[in-house]
Design a protein around this motif. Structure first.
Motif, PDB file in Angstrom:
ATOM      1  N   GLU A  42       0.530 -35.360 -15.229  1.00 49.12           N
ATOM      2  CA  GLU A  42       1.621 -36.296 -14.973  1.00 49.12           C
ATOM      3  C   GLU A  42       2.920 -35.570 -14.615  1.00 49.12           C
ATOM      4  OE1 GLU A  42       0.916 -39.474 -14.655  1.00 49.12           O
ATOM      5  OE2 GLU A  42      -1.134 -38.840 -15.136  1.00 49.12           O
ATOM      6  N   GLU A  43       2.869 -34.251 -14.550  1.00 54.84           N
ATOM      7  CA  GLU A  43       4.047 -33.474 -14.170  1.00 54.84           C
ATOM      8  C   GLU A  43       4.336 -33.639 -12.671  1.00 54.84           C
ATOM      9  OE1 GLU A  43       6.189 -31.597 -16.063  1.00 54.84           O
ATOM     10  OE2 GLU A  43       5.143 -32.514 -17.753  1.00 54.84           O
ATOM     11  N   PRO A  44       5.583 -33.379 -12.236  1.00 59.44           N
ATOM     12  CA  PRO A  44       5.918 -33.538 -10.818  1.00 59.44           C
ATOM     13  C   PRO A  44       5.005 -32.757  -9.873  1.00 59.44           C
ATOM     14  CG  PRO A  44       7.909 -33.275 -12.101  1.00 59.44           C
ATOM     15  CD  PRO A  44       6.766 -33.047 -13.048  1.00 59.44           C
ATOM     16  N   SER A  45       4.514 -31.600 -10.290  1.00 59.62           N
ATOM     17  CA  SER A  45       3.653 -30.797  -9.412  1.00 59.62           C
ATOM     18  C   SER A  45       2.412 -31.561  -8.976  1.00 59.62           C
ATOM     19  CB  SER A  45       3.246 -29.502 -10.123  1.00 59.62           C
ATOM     20  OG  SER A  45       2.622 -29.787 -11.371  1.00 59.62           O
ATOM     21  N   HIS A  46       1.940 -32.490  -9.818  1.00 58.92           N
ATOM     22  CA  HIS A  46       0.789 -33.320  -9.465  1.00 58.92           C
ATOM     23  C   HIS A  46       1.219 -34.691  -8.947  1.00 58.92           C
ATOM     24  CE1 HIS A  46      -2.602 -30.853 -10.877  1.00 58.92           C
ATOM     25  NE2 HIS A  46      -1.719 -30.371 -11.728  1.00 58.92           N
ATOM     26  N   ALA A  47       2.220 -35.292  -9.585  1.00 56.46           N
ATOM     27  CA  ALA A  47       2.642 -36.631  -9.186  1.00 56.46           C
ATOM     28  C   ALA A  47       3.160 -36.649  -7.748  1.00 56.46           C
ATOM     29  CB  ALA A  47       3.715 -37.144 -10.146  1.00 56.46           C
ATOM     30  N   ILE A  48       3.891 -35.625  -7.364  1.00 56.84           N
ATOM     31  CA  ILE A  48       4.406 -35.556  -5.995  1.00 56.84           C
ATOM     32  C   ILE A  48       3.260 -35.489  -4.991  1.00 56.84           C
ATOM     33  CG2 ILE A  48       5.633 -34.048  -4.376  1.00 56.84           C
ATOM     34  CD1 ILE A  48       7.543 -33.389  -6.709  1.00 56.84           C
ATOM     35  N   ARG A  49       2.253 -34.691  -5.298  1.00 61.82           N
ATOM     36  CA  ARG A  49       1.095 -34.599  -4.397  1.00 61.82           C
ATOM     37  C   ARG A  49       0.391 -35.941  -4.268  1.00 61.82           C
ATOM     38  NH1 ARG A  49      -3.866 -34.489  -5.834  1.00 61.82           N
ATOM     39  NH2 ARG A  49      -3.377 -33.760  -7.945  1.00 61.82           N
ATOM     40  N   ARG A  50       0.181 -36.623  -5.400  1.00 59.61           N
ATOM     41  CA  ARG A  50      -0.491 -37.923  -5.345  1.00 59.61           C
ATOM     42  C   ARG A  50       0.315 -38.935  -4.549  1.00 59.61           C
ATOM     43  NH1 ARG A  50      -1.530 -36.836 -10.959  1.00 59.61           N
ATOM     44  NH2 ARG A  50       0.188 -38.220 -11.538  1.00 59.61           N
ATOM     45  N   ASP A  51       1.627 -38.976  -4.781  1.00 59.96           N
ATOM     46  CA  ASP A  51       2.470 -39.934  -4.066  1.00 59.96           C
ATOM     47  C   ASP A  51       2.455 -39.668  -2.567  1.00 59.96           C
ATOM     48  OD1 ASP A  51       3.089 -41.048  -6.502  1.00 59.96           O
ATOM     49  OD2 ASP A  51       5.068 -40.106  -6.651  1.00 59.96           O
ATOM     50  N   LEU A  52       2.570 -38.410  -2.196  1.00 62.27           N
ATOM     51  CA  LEU A  52       2.584 -38.062  -0.776  1.00 62.27           C
ATOM     52  C   LEU A  52       1.230 -38.349  -0.132  1.00 62.27           C
ATOM     53  CD1 LEU A  52       4.187 -36.890   1.566  1.00 62.27           C
ATOM     54  CD2 LEU A  52       3.556 -34.590   0.771  1.00 62.27           C
ATOM     55  N   ALA A  53       0.160 -38.078  -0.867  1.00 55.64           N
ATOM     56  CA  ALA A  53      -1.187 -38.314  -0.338  1.00 55.64           C
ATOM     57  C   ALA A  53      -1.463 -39.790  -0.103  1.00 55.64           C
ATOM     58  CB  ALA A  53      -2.224 -37.739  -1.289  1.00 55.64           C
ATOM     59  N   ALA A  54      -0.736 -40.664  -0.790  1.00 59.14           N
ATOM     60  CA  ALA A  54      -0.932 -42.106  -0.630  1.00 59.14           C
ATOM     61  C   ALA A  54      -0.147 -42.679   0.550  1.00 59.14           C
ATOM     62  CB  ALA A  54      -0.537 -42.829  -1.909  1.00 59.14           C
ATOM     63  N   GLU A  55       0.681 -41.871   1.166  1.00 58.15           N
ATOM     64  CA  GLU A  55       1.518 -42.333   2.272  1.00 58.15           C
ATOM     65  C   GLU A  55       0.809 -42.155   3.612  1.00 58.15           C
ATOM     66  OE1 GLU A  55       5.240 -40.280   2.095  1.00 58.15           O
ATOM     67  OE2 GLU A  55       5.658 -40.885   0.013  1.00 58.15           O
ATOM     68  N   ALA A  56       1.251 -42.939   4.587  1.00 59.04           N
ATOM     69  CA  ALA A  56       0.800 -42.742   5.965  1.00 59.04           C
ATOM     70  C   ALA A  56       1.512 -41.518   6.520  1.00 59.04           C
ATOM     71  CB  ALA A  56       1.121 -43.981   6.799  1.00 59.04           C
ATOM     72  N   PRO A  57       0.848 -40.743   7.377  1.00 55.28           N
ATOM     73  CA  PRO A  57      -0.493 -40.934   7.937  1.00 55.28           C
ATOM     74  C   PRO A  57      -1.598 -40.205   7.166  1.00 55.28           C
ATOM     75  CG  PRO A  57       0.588 -39.154   9.090  1.00 55.28           C
ATOM     76  CD  PRO A  57       1.564 -39.612   8.028  1.00 55.28           C
ATOM     77  N   TYR A  58      -1.299 -39.767   5.931  1.00 57.98           N
ATOM     78  CA  TYR A  58      -2.238 -38.905   5.213  1.00 57.98           C
ATOM     79  C   TYR A  58      -3.343 -39.682   4.490  1.00 57.98           C
ATOM     80  CZ  TYR A  58       2.032 -36.197   5.848  1.00 57.98           C
ATOM     81  OH  TYR A  58       3.148 -35.616   6.379  1.00 57.98           O
TER      82      TYR A  58
END
Length: 255
Positions: A135-151
């Protein structure tokens, strides 16, 4: 989705990655084990410490990555083989079974514990460690970005790590009849260099995500990921502080 591990990238932070292994295995009280297995051993550099501790033991590194096994085969004092920890079987009873920072990649890995414990010889030791920082930013940021278009369309089904708390592992192993010592530690790693948190995660938790993207999207994803990590983990002139929670359990069967 299949992905390949890079031993050199993984070993960029060898000291920081090795410290939990040392803290884990220091609690293993075996005196003269005959067979020692490191399951999910990566490049084998830490496995070789087990061979140095127990020079008369047969010490085996097992990993599902051909690249990691190839690296482990270059080390003295240990043998290495390719194997998936979900299905690998030892050649005989194991006196010390170590799984360091590997089980978090196996969905439902609590269900795997009875099989792993079943590999142990009477009086055998099982030692496991998994990250608890998802739940740390190092993982949460990746998950959030991965959920965005176009990824997002490219990243559905990509492997991501997960773990339970230390008490859950303690109860699960107690339920198998073992004597258990479980604990957690948060390390404060001071990382230096250009985008050091990105370099850290790109060798472990973020690697499957990065490899799943086509090259042109990977470059834009990396650029944005780096920028967001820099904002979350600022360098104030003395290095970037990366808090890293780790969960440990060491258990022993009846003799």
């Amino acid at each position: 989705m299949a992905h390949a591990w890079n031993p050199e990238q993984y070993l960029r932070f060898a000291d920081e990655r090795g410290r939990p292994f040392l803290d884990l295995t220091s609690r293993v009280g075996a005196e003269a084990p005959r067979r020692v297995v490191d399951l999910g051993a990566g490049p084998g550099t830490l496995t070789s410490l087990l061979a140095a501790r127990w020079p008369d033991a047969e010490v085996l590194a097992v990993d599902s990555s051909p690249e990691m096994v190839e690296r482990a085969l270059t080390l003295d004092g240990i043998s290495a083989e390719h194997g998936d920890l979900r299905s690998w079987e030892p050649p005989g009873p194991v006196d010390v079974l170590v799984s360091n920072a590997a089980l978090q990649w196996v969905p439902g890995h609590l269900e795997l514990l009875p099989r792993l414990v079943g590999m142990l010889a009477p009086g055998g030791w099982f030692a496991m460690q998994v990250p608890g920082n998802f739940e740390e930013p190092s993982h949460a940021i990746r998950r959030d970005l991965a959920a965005e278009a176009p990824y997002a369309p490219h990243l559905r089904g990509v492997a991501h790590p997960a773990s339970h708390d230390a008490a859950t592992y303690l109860r699960a192993l107690q339920g198998l009849g073992l004597e258990v010592d479980a604990w957690e530690t948060t390390y404060l790693h001071v990382l230096r260099g250009e985008d050091p948190v990105f370099e850290w995660v790109s060798g472990t938790g973020a690697r499957p995500t990065l490899q799943a993207l086509p090259q042109e999207l990977r470059e834009t994803f990396e650029t944005e990921f780096r920028a967001r990590l820099r904002r979350a983990y600022p360098d104030e002139g003395q290095g970037v502080v990366l808090p890293f929670r780790r969960l440990f359990a060491v258990a022993r069967t009846a003799g």
